[in-house]
Write an enzyme that holds these catalytic residues in place. Sequence first.
Site, PDB file in Angstrom:
ATOM      1  N   SER A  17       0.886  -1.684  -0.096  1.00  0.00           N
ATOM      2  CA  SER A  17       0.091   0.008   0.225  1.00  0.00           C
ATOM      3  C   SER A  17       0.801   1.055   0.312  1.00  0.00           C
ATOM      4  CB  SER A  17      -0.863   0.287   0.806  1.00  0.00           C
ATOM      5  OG  SER A  17      -2.094   0.861   1.034  1.00  0.00           O
ATOM      6  N   ASP A  44      -9.567  -4.720  -6.223  1.00  0.00           N
ATOM      7  CA  ASP A  44      -9.122  -3.486  -5.260  1.00  0.00           C
ATOM      8  C   ASP A  44     -10.431  -2.772  -4.721  1.00  0.00           C
ATOM      9  OD1 ASP A  44      -7.480  -1.473  -3.341  1.00  0.00           O
ATOM     10  OD2 ASP A  44      -5.886  -2.783  -3.842  1.00  0.00           O
ATOM     11  N   HIS A  47      -6.905  -5.142  -1.969  1.00  0.00           N
ATOM     12  CA  HIS A  47      -5.923  -5.088  -1.091  1.00  0.00           C
ATOM     13  C   HIS A  47      -4.783  -5.360  -0.529  1.00  0.00           C
ATOM     14  CE1 HIS A  47      -4.055  -0.950  -1.382  1.00  0.00           C
ATOM     15  NE2 HIS A  47      -3.867  -1.117   0.143  1.00  0.00           N
TER      16      HIS A  47
END
Length: 385
Positions: free
Chosen positions: A235, A286, A321
Amino acid sequence: MSQAVPPLLSDHPSRALVDEKFSVLVENLPPGCPVTIRSLYQSEDKDFWEAYGHYVSNHKGTVSVSEDISLGGTYTGKEAMGLLWSMRPIPGSRKGLRLRKKDTCALMLVTISVYSGHEDVRDQAPLASALVERWYMAPGVQRIKITDKGVRGTLFLPPGPGPFPAMLDLWGGGGGLQEYRAALLACRGFTSWLWNLMVLSDRITPAVCFVQTAFEIIRSHPQVIPDRVGIIGLSYGTLMTLSLAAECPTIKPSCIVCIGNVHSKLVEDKVGNIDCPMLLINGTDDQNWPTVEVASDIIKTMREAGKESLVTRLDYPDAGHLIEPPFSPHFRVANFMLHGTKKKVMMLWGGKTKPHADAQEDSWKKILSFLQLHLYDAPSLKAKL
């Protein structure tokens, strides 16, 4: 169920690293007997997590979780590790929970039980039970807290005399020191160094300076081979990973791994400066960032720079994600503390449970193979319990 010989439940191995599979076998059942096999775990936050599958014993009166088909429950089909990756909070639990190991030195103790029938078994006494020990640190792995040049973090050293290749481990915007991935990397022969990115400024350029310092710290460690250091980011950590590799001419990582790529125009314009192999990992469902599109932008820039051959891309259908180490439970939605405001929100991460679990298992194998290829010349070190 009444019989002369009571049912027997066994697991093998009963003690293993969390990225290793185990098998569950139930014996001494009547043939054609419907049973539920359930896992139960109490987290460090005192929340209970469970997973279960519905099975029918074969003509020999046995059920093998790795070989037989679950007809229902939190997972279906032939799923050897469904009792872990499909875990979810028990009914009545707090909302938005996310299962993450805080103390990597402590074991994860999971109870596996078998119950009669396919109905709700929570109020039943189990026919048989066994414990499974799951570890994030293999024997000989060292965990060391380090404060150096204003940077605080945790270093994990593999077993053996060293020196070793190393990885700088960068996490996302949730803050804190999430040690479990670094601990597992050390079990697989890589010195790992992680620290809290979110203590830095929100501006990219100053933050990169601190990340550069962290990279220099691990590269200069006596247990590290200085020209075999890579970076792995998840991330927001991917933004720092790409920034460091693209913007700092004195820092030349041997390879980088980016999971759930985050977009930044500033970084995108400079990605073409990267000269090391990179592995891009994304879930197509995601819901947090347009990571697939970001990966396409990165590849386009690398192609224009004549460096597309350096990029390996993995897009996982219906994964979200948070692609973490294998057999970790999936969280489509979870609590999240916004950096700066400290406001708690429900964050949508995306993904569907089974495809996400498959993505975590497959990507971890490919990450280790990628690191093996670019950081080691000899076969990888494998730590066993």
